[in-house]
Design an enzyme around this catalytic site. Structure first.
Site, PDB file in Angstrom:
ATOM      1  N   LYS A   1       0.904  -1.174   0.115  1.00 32.24           N
ATOM      2  CA  LYS A   1      -0.056  -0.035  -0.062  1.00 32.24           C
ATOM      3  C   LYS A   1       0.902   1.226  -0.065  1.00 32.24           C
ATOM      4  CE  LYS A   1      -4.303  -1.915   1.202  1.00 32.24           C
ATOM      5  NZ  LYS A   1      -5.299  -2.355   2.172  1.00 32.24           N
TER       6      LYS A   1
ATOM      7  N   ARG B   1      -3.577 -10.181   4.220  1.00 27.88           N
ATOM      8  CA  ARG B   1      -3.941 -10.482   2.782  1.00 27.88           C
ATOM      9  C   ARG B   1      -2.659  -9.908   2.034  1.00 27.88           C
ATOM     10  NH1 ARG B   1      -5.809  -7.017  -1.132  1.00 27.88           N
ATOM     11  NH2 ARG B   1      -7.535  -7.652  -2.475  1.00 27.88           N
TER      12      ARG B   1
HETATM   13  N1  PMM Z   1      -7.234  -3.958   0.220  1.00 30.32           N
HETATM   14  C1  PMM Z   1      -7.592  -4.177  -0.820  1.00 30.32           C
HETATM   15  C2  PMM Z   1      -8.694  -4.816  -1.842  1.00 30.32           C
HETATM   16  N2  PMM Z   1      -9.089  -5.571  -0.896  1.00 30.32           N
HETATM   17  N3  PMM Z   1      -9.660  -6.539   1.240  1.00 30.32           N
HETATM   18  C3  PMM Z   1      -9.582  -6.670   2.410  1.00 30.32           C
HETATM   19  N4  PMM Z   1     -10.303  -7.337   3.504  1.00 30.32           N
HETATM   20  N5  PMM Z   1      -8.634  -5.779   3.061  1.00 30.32           N
HETATM   21  C4  PMM Z   1      -7.884  -4.838   2.388  1.00 30.32           C
HETATM   22  O1  PMM Z   1      -6.984  -4.193   3.095  1.00 30.32           O
HETATM   23  C5  PMM Z   1      -8.020  -4.956   1.131  1.00 30.32           C
HETATM   24  C6  PMM Z   1      -8.937  -5.598   0.502  1.00 30.32           C
HETATM   25  C7  PMM Z   1      -6.734  -2.833  -2.102  1.00 30.32           C
HETATM   26  O2  PMM Z   1      -5.806  -3.387  -2.330  1.00 30.32           O
HETATM   27  P1  PMM Z   1      -5.287  -4.240  -3.807  1.00 30.32           P
HETATM   28  O3  PMM Z   1      -5.514  -3.474  -4.818  1.00 30.32           O
HETATM   29  O4  PMM Z   1      -4.095  -4.768  -3.458  1.00 30.32           O
HETATM   30  O5  PMM Z   1      -6.444  -5.544  -3.986  1.00 30.32           O
END
Ligand code: PMM
Length: 286
Positions: A211, A251
């Site tokens: 992030k 994640r």
């Molecule tokens: N961050 C992203 C997408 N989905 N789901 C959960 N549960 N927690 C998160 O912090 C989260 C998520 C955004 O990031 P990406 O672009 O890497 O998917």
């Protein structure tokens, strides 16, 4: 599910996610990447068809379904446990039908009031993330009296709403939503006081991977953020810190680094603080 912390591997089947957009929008590439993450030790693969990066344009439900459903169908046939990363009940319903086992809703039910019912009817685990608005508006919503207290209170409300709609409390996982209507200072405060989130008594998932606040932390001498490819070691550090603070799962985009670091953490016997009841947490993905 294996005991211990859950590692969720990210599979964004989108042309525009911030760190891997476009790489896995081809179905064969997406499936191969999911298999690689599974081989690297991912417990769960999180399939998403809509970018949530700050400022991202929304796609319609049909587009989202056309991105995730074929990939979920193909992966489910291999037996890999899958979650669907969506804020839409219609997408969740199709994904569950196609073989997803978990719904990961970054809006925690706020974006689509029909979501909790779909989850309740499926009887599946439900990740409720803290969220205040869609990507276009979230930066201006990053205002808190005290970010940890406010996030915990808002999560509790979302959990109560889901339970009122019929979702079983033991199926709920909460997530403070790092980077979603949060400034870097908010993300660090949530990291420092994660025990207050785990004290809510539900398993906690953390998504810090790649992030922007990590890029900002690692900025070069001219103040330029570290590009996402250079954020892996920092991501691994956040995984260990989160699990040591009692998080149930993390994640991540790059699975092996986190899995290896958690093996070191486990072998070290280092204490885990404020751990969610492990038996209860383990039951969540059954
Ligand atoms: N961050 C992203 C997408 N989905 N789901 C959960 N549960 N927690 C998160 O912090 C989260 C998520 C955004 O990031 P990406 O672009 O890497 O998917």
């Amino acid at each position: 599910m294996p005991p211990g912390p859950v590692v969720m591997g990210v599979l964004n089947v989108t042309p525009d996610s911030f760190s891997d957009g476009g790489r896995f929008s081809d179905r064969a590439a997406a499936v191969a990447h999911a298999m690689d993450m599974r081989a690297a030790g991912a417990d769960l693969i999180d399939v998403g068809g809509e970018s949530t990066r700050p400022g991202a344009e929304r796609v319609d439900a049909e587009t989202e379904i056309s991105r995730v459903a074929p990939v979920i169908t193909e992966l489910a046939a291999t037996g890999i446990p899958l979650s669907v990363d969506t804020t839409r009940a219609a997408v969740a319903a199709v994904a569950l039908e196609a073989g997803a086992a978990v719904v990961n809703d970054v809006s925690g039910g706020l974006a689509d009031p029909a979501m909790a019912k779909v989850v309740a009817e499926a009887g599946c685990p439900y990740v409720i993330m803290h969220w205040r608005g869609h990507s276009k508006t979230m930066a201006e919503l990053a205002r808190y009296h005290d970010v940890v207290t406010d996030v915990c209170a808002e999560l509790r409300t979302r959990v109560d709403e889901a339970v009122a709609a019929g979702v079983a409390p033991e199926k709920i996982v909460i997530d403070p939503g790092l980077g979603f209507a949060k400034t870097p200072a908010h993300n660090w405060e949530l990291t420092r006081r994660l025990h207050e989130v785990t004290a809510l008594g539900l398993p906690v998932l953390i998504g810090a991977s790649r992030k922007r606040y990590l890029g900002e932390l690692l900025a070069d001498a001219d103040g330029r953020d570290r590009p996402f490819e250079g954020r892996e070691a920092a991501t691994v550090a956040t995984s260990v810190l989160a699990v040591a603070a009692g998080a149930w799962g993390v994640r991540v985009h790059e699975v092996r680094g986190t899995v290896d670091a958690l093996a070191v953490w486990r072998a070290s016997g280092a204490p885990r603080l404020a751990v969610t009841d492990p038996d209860r947490a383990r039951g969540h993905l059954r």
